[in-house]
Design a protein around this motif. Sequence first.
Motif, mmCIF file in Angstrom:
data_model
loop_
_atom_site.group_PDB
_atom_site.id
_atom_site.type_symbol
_atom_site.label_atom_id
_atom_site.label_comp_id
_atom_site.label_asym_id
_atom_site.label_seq_id
_atom_site.Cartn_x
_atom_site.Cartn_y
_atom_site.Cartn_z
ATOM 1 N N GLN A 207 0.820 -1.210 0.000
ATOM 2 C CA GLN A 207 0.000 0.000 0.000
ATOM 3 C C GLN A 207 0.865 1.276 0.000
ATOM 4 N N TYR A 208 1.969 1.257 0.745
ATOM 5 C CA TYR A 208 2.851 2.433 0.849
ATOM 6 C C TYR A 208 3.951 2.431 -0.224
ATOM 7 N N HIS A 209 3.950 1.438 -1.111
ATOM 8 C CA HIS A 209 5.022 1.295 -2.118
ATOM 9 C C HIS A 209 6.386 1.221 -1.449
ATOM 10 N N MET A 210 6.468 0.448 -0.393
ATOM 11 C CA MET A 210 7.711 0.399 0.386
ATOM 12 C C MET A 210 8.307 -1.000 0.459
ATOM 13 N N GLU A 211 8.012 -1.833 -0.532
ATOM 14 C CA GLU A 211 8.523 -3.206 -0.459
ATOM 15 C C GLU A 211 10.056 -3.245 -0.478
ATOM 16 N N ASP A 212 10.670 -2.489 -1.397
ATOM 17 C CA ASP A 212 12.136 -2.474 -1.431
ATOM 18 C C ASP A 212 12.709 -1.834 -0.164
ATOM 19 N N ALA A 213 12.030 -0.803 0.325
ATOM 20 C CA ALA A 213 12.537 -0.082 1.508
ATOM 21 C C ALA A 213 12.556 -0.972 2.754
ATOM 22 N N VAL A 214 11.522 -1.785 2.943
ATOM 23 C CA VAL A 214 11.513 -2.627 4.149
ATOM 24 C C VAL A 214 12.548 -3.749 4.063
ATOM 25 N N VAL A 215 12.759 -4.264 2.862
ATOM 26 C CA VAL A 215 13.788 -5.301 2.702
ATOM 27 C C VAL A 215 15.171 -4.700 2.966
ATOM 28 N N ALA A 216 15.408 -3.492 2.447
ATOM 29 C CA ALA A 216 16.688 -2.807 2.696
ATOM 30 C C ALA A 216 16.855 -2.512 4.182
ATOM 31 N N ALA A 217 15.773 -2.106 4.839
ATOM 32 C CA ALA A 217 15.845 -1.821 6.282
ATOM 33 C C ALA A 217 16.225 -3.085 7.050
ATOM 34 N N CYS A 218 15.660 -4.194 6.645
ATOM 35 C CA CYS A 218 15.954 -5.472 7.294
ATOM 36 C C CYS A 218 17.446 -5.792 7.152
ATOM 37 N N GLU A 219 17.983 -5.614 5.952
ATOM 38 C CA GLU A 219 19.410 -5.881 5.710
ATOM 39 C C GLU A 219 20.300 -4.982 6.563
ATOM 40 N N GLN A 220 19.991 -3.692 6.541
ATOM 41 C CA GLN A 220 20.853 -2.733 7.251
ATOM 42 C C GLN A 220 20.809 -2.970 8.755
ATOM 43 N N ASN A 221 19.640 -3.203 9.281
ATOM 44 C CA ASN A 221 19.523 -3.422 10.725
ATOM 45 C C ASN A 221 20.237 -4.693 11.166
ATOM 46 N N LEU A 222 20.145 -5.727 10.359
ATOM 47 C CA LEU A 222 20.816 -6.972 10.746
ATOM 48 C C LEU A 222 22.332 -6.843 10.591
ATOM 49 N N ASN A 223 22.797 -5.996 9.669
ATOM 50 C CA ASN A 223 24.231 -5.703 9.613
ATOM 51 C C ASN A 223 24.693 -5.046 10.908
ATOM 52 N N VAL A 224 23.869 -4.167 11.444
ATOM 53 C CA VAL A 224 24.224 -3.529 12.718
ATOM 54 C C VAL A 224 24.225 -4.567 13.839
ATOM 55 N N TRP A 225 23.245 -5.443 13.851
ATOM 56 C CA TRP A 225 23.218 -6.516 14.862
ATOM 57 C C TRP A 225 24.473 -7.382 14.771
ATOM 58 N N GLU A 226 24.924 -7.645 13.559
ATOM 59 C CA GLU A 226 26.128 -8.464 13.386
ATOM 60 C C GLU A 226 27.333 -7.757 14.009
ATOM 61 N N HIS A 227 27.427 -6.448 13.807
ATOM 62 C CA HIS A 227 28.515 -5.663 14.389
ATOM 63 C C HIS A 227 28.434 -5.684 15.924
ATOM 64 N N TYR A 228 27.224 -5.553 16.430
ATOM 65 C CA TYR A 228 26.994 -5.603 17.882
ATOM 66 C C TYR A 228 27.490 -6.934 18.461
ATOM 67 N N LEU A 229 27.122 -8.029 17.831
ATOM 68 C CA LEU A 229 27.505 -9.353 18.342
ATOM 69 C C LEU A 229 28.995 -9.617 18.163
ATOM 70 N N ASP A 230 29.574 -9.160 17.038
ATOM 71 C CA ASP A 230 31.024 -9.271 16.852
ATOM 72 C C ASP A 230 31.755 -8.518 17.969
ATOM 73 N N GLY A 231 31.216 -7.354 18.338
ATOM 74 C CA GLY A 231 31.838 -6.557 19.408
ATOM 75 C C GLY A 231 31.812 -7.293 20.737
ATOM 76 N N ILE A 232 30.710 -7.947 21.016
ATOM 77 C CA ILE A 232 30.592 -8.737 22.254
ATOM 78 C C ILE A 232 31.589 -9.887 22.235
ATOM 79 N N ALA A 233 31.704 -10.550 21.089
ATOM 80 C CA ALA A 233 32.633 -11.687 20.977
ATOM 81 C C ALA A 233 34.074 -11.224 21.200
#
Length: 240
Positions: A207-233
Amino acid sequence: MASNKTRVIARMDRVVNDFVARCRYFREPMTRGRAKMFVMQHRLNTRQRNSVLKLKVATNCTDWDTRIRIIQACSEEVIADHEHGGGRPHWQILEDLGVRIGLDRAAIRRARPLPSTRLCWAAWEGLMANRHWLEGIVANTCAERANIPGYGKGRIRKAGWFGLERHRWGRLFKLSDDELEFFELHEAADIAHSNQGWRAVERFAKQYHMEDAVVAACEQNLNVWEHYLDGIAAAGDQLR
Ligand SMILES: [Fe+2]
């Protein structure tokens, strides 16, 4: 996972699957140092995310029911979870787990965020505070999604991220399932919380024409999570 899911949900699931499959934190063995660092950082992280970052998404959300559900989920995390946590907030349940693995409660409370954790908070601020709420709700829920079975391979696919942690922390510290309640409660709580995010995408992305945007958001946020977990390790490997 249902086969009749929409294309955008299938794309988001693929992104979560790639994250779970590549993230070193899941693939490398759990150690005492990493577990202790996880307690100290994740207690702070869950407080920051649920008392600051996710609430910014709620503020921006134009769908009333979704907004209230975000606030409800945050309240379970930082104030009191009556549904899964016996009336305690999740950070406190994590603190109790920290004591069980040999950390001093005062030391847990004194812990400061690592530079990597601070960097992630700044990144998430950019991905959550000043974005469309639909990208924000993906940011709120994409890591919790990894707690749902079905992503990656092996034990994490069978049991989800926190199912994997429950198994390896149980072996490492000789703790019972009761003593590992932090992970167990999330297996239920996170299915509920992350379903909110995935459901909102299903309802609104097209409805919002945001299909690509939400997929990109998912990728970017999980990249940040990966950095967070690498930092903990990395920091955990310096601990005794
Ligand atoms: Fe939680």
